[in-house]
Design an enzyme around this catalytic site. Structure first.
Site, mmCIF file in Angstrom:
data_model
loop_
_atom_site.group_PDB
_atom_site.id
_atom_site.type_symbol
_atom_site.label_atom_id
_atom_site.label_comp_id
_atom_site.label_asym_id
_atom_site.label_seq_id
_atom_site.Cartn_x
_atom_site.Cartn_y
_atom_site.Cartn_z
ATOM 1 C CG ASP A 13 -1.863 1.155 1.489
ATOM 2 O OD1 ASP A 13 -2.278 1.580 0.234
ATOM 3 O OD2 ASP A 13 -2.147 1.720 2.426
ATOM 4 C CB SER A 14 0.063 4.628 -0.500
ATOM 5 O OG SER A 14 -0.834 4.897 0.147
ATOM 6 C CB CYS A 76 -3.210 0.686 -2.510
ATOM 7 S SG CYS A 76 -3.184 2.631 -2.840
ATOM 8 C CD GLU A 154 0.772 6.546 5.880
ATOM 9 O OE1 GLU A 154 1.956 6.510 6.077
ATOM 10 O OE2 GLU A 154 0.105 5.647 5.577
ATOM 11 C CB CYS A 186 -8.924 5.288 0.850
ATOM 12 S SG CYS A 186 -7.644 5.191 1.216
ATOM 13 C CG HIS A 188 -4.844 5.098 4.451
ATOM 14 N ND1 HIS A 188 -4.236 4.721 3.128
ATOM 15 C CD2 HIS A 188 -3.647 5.422 5.407
ATOM 16 C CE1 HIS A 188 -2.667 4.752 3.346
ATOM 17 N NE2 HIS A 188 -2.699 5.103 4.437
HETATM 18 N N1 DGL Z 1 -4.533 3.171 0.869
HETATM 19 C C1 DGL Z 1 -4.648 4.074 -0.159
HETATM 20 C C2 DGL Z 1 -6.075 3.679 -1.293
HETATM 21 O O1 DGL Z 1 -6.622 2.782 -0.705
HETATM 22 C C3 DGL Z 1 -4.587 5.460 -0.009
HETATM 23 C C4 DGL Z 1 -4.320 6.373 -1.177
HETATM 24 C C5 DGL Z 1 -3.072 7.550 -1.223
HETATM 25 O O2 DGL Z 1 -2.260 6.992 -0.781
HETATM 26 O O3 DGL Z 1 -3.555 8.459 -1.311
HETATM 27 O O4 DGL Z 1 -6.245 4.255 -1.983
#
Ligand code: DGL
Length: 265
Positions: A13-14, A76, A154, A186, A188
């Site tokens: 993931d990011s 993600c 984050e 998302c 997160h």
């Molecule tokens: N967890 C990512 C998603 O599902 C976050 C996106 C991001 O880093 O902006 O889209």
């Protein structure tokens, strides 16, 4: 001979949000080893260009492949909706993706108005457009870009005043619009469910795709005969290219023994 079944499921993931997916996978597939990659240094992906998201998705995939992962879960929505097609075309390994659960929401809504909270990158992607055009077109979609939410998560500010204010700003118009299903697009955002619940009470169903991704991962492992049925001790490694404090907090209630390592990728 190397036993590929014992190789890990790779998840990226990011940032730390994809651990919401890791938890679902680990619950459904307790015999699997896992390696999680948190590219927190480059979070958020949501407002980056499609090409930048593709480049980051490739970098993460290469990292997990070097660690001998047998399958990769793109935990993600932003990376899935912008890059999974390219990943599937370029690598000879199964990929599981995640996209906003608008199909289940379309089946559940009674008011025919659904809310979708996701990143700009997800909402503007071709894949999201395609999925949106496949649901009942009588359903009104209220799409909200959750700008700033990933950054606060984050930074570990899940229960901060800033978070409450930002969530109210995004959610209150949805309540007014008589949305009865809210899709969390998302990975997160499941960490915000208690805070969102406080705002919406029981008027709105909150829908995310975590469990569906875990089920799909299981199905793909079975299809390719890659499931691990060995009962020995499991390994769960988490790699992060940023401060690991928030990751430790999000994973702290886990009974599973995990290892969190800093790395520069
Ligand atoms: N967890 C990512 C998603 O599902 C976050 C996106 C991001 O880093 O902006 O889209």
């Amino acid at each position: 001979m190397r036993n590929v079944n014992k190789f890990s499921i790779g998840i990226f993931d990011s940032g730390v949000g994809g651990t919401s997916i890791w938890k679902e996978i680990n619950t459904l597939l307790p015999l699997e080893n896992t390696i999680y990659l948190s590219d927190s240094k480059n979070a958020p992906y949501g407002d980056k260009s499609k090409q930048s998201i593709i480049n980051l998705a490739i970098k993460n995939t290469e990292y997990l492949l070097k660690k001998n992962c047998k399958i990769i879960v793109v935990a993600c929505n932003t990376a899935t909706t912008n890059a999974i097609k390219i990943l599937r075309e370029n690598y000879d390994i199964p990929f599981i993706g995640i996209e906003p659960a608008i199909k289940p929401a379309a089946l559940k809504t009674k008011t025919n108005i659904i809310g979708i909270l996701a990143t700009e990158g997800t909402l503007n992607s071709e894949l999201f457009e395609k999925t949106s055009s496949s649901i009942n077109q009588k359903i009104i979609r209220k799409e909200i870009i959750g700008k700033g939410l990933v950054e606060l998560i984050e930074a570990g500010k899940l229960y901060s005043e800033e978070m409450t204010n930002l969530l109210s700003y995004y959610i209150n118009p949805l309540i007014k619009a008589e949305v009865d299903c809210l899709v969390l697009g998302c990975t997160h955002y499941p960490y915000l469910i208690p805070q969102i619940r406080k705002l919406v009470g029981d008027r709105i169903q909150i829908i995310d795709s975590g469990e569906a991704v875990a089920k799909q991962t299981k199905a793909i492992l079975e299809k390719y005969l890659l499931s691990n049925n060995h009962k020995e001790k499991k390994s769960h490694q988490f790699y992060i290219n940023h401060d690991k404090k928030v990751l430790e907090i999000l994973l702290s209630n886990n009974v599973t023994k995990i290892e969190i390592l800093n790395d520069d990728f």
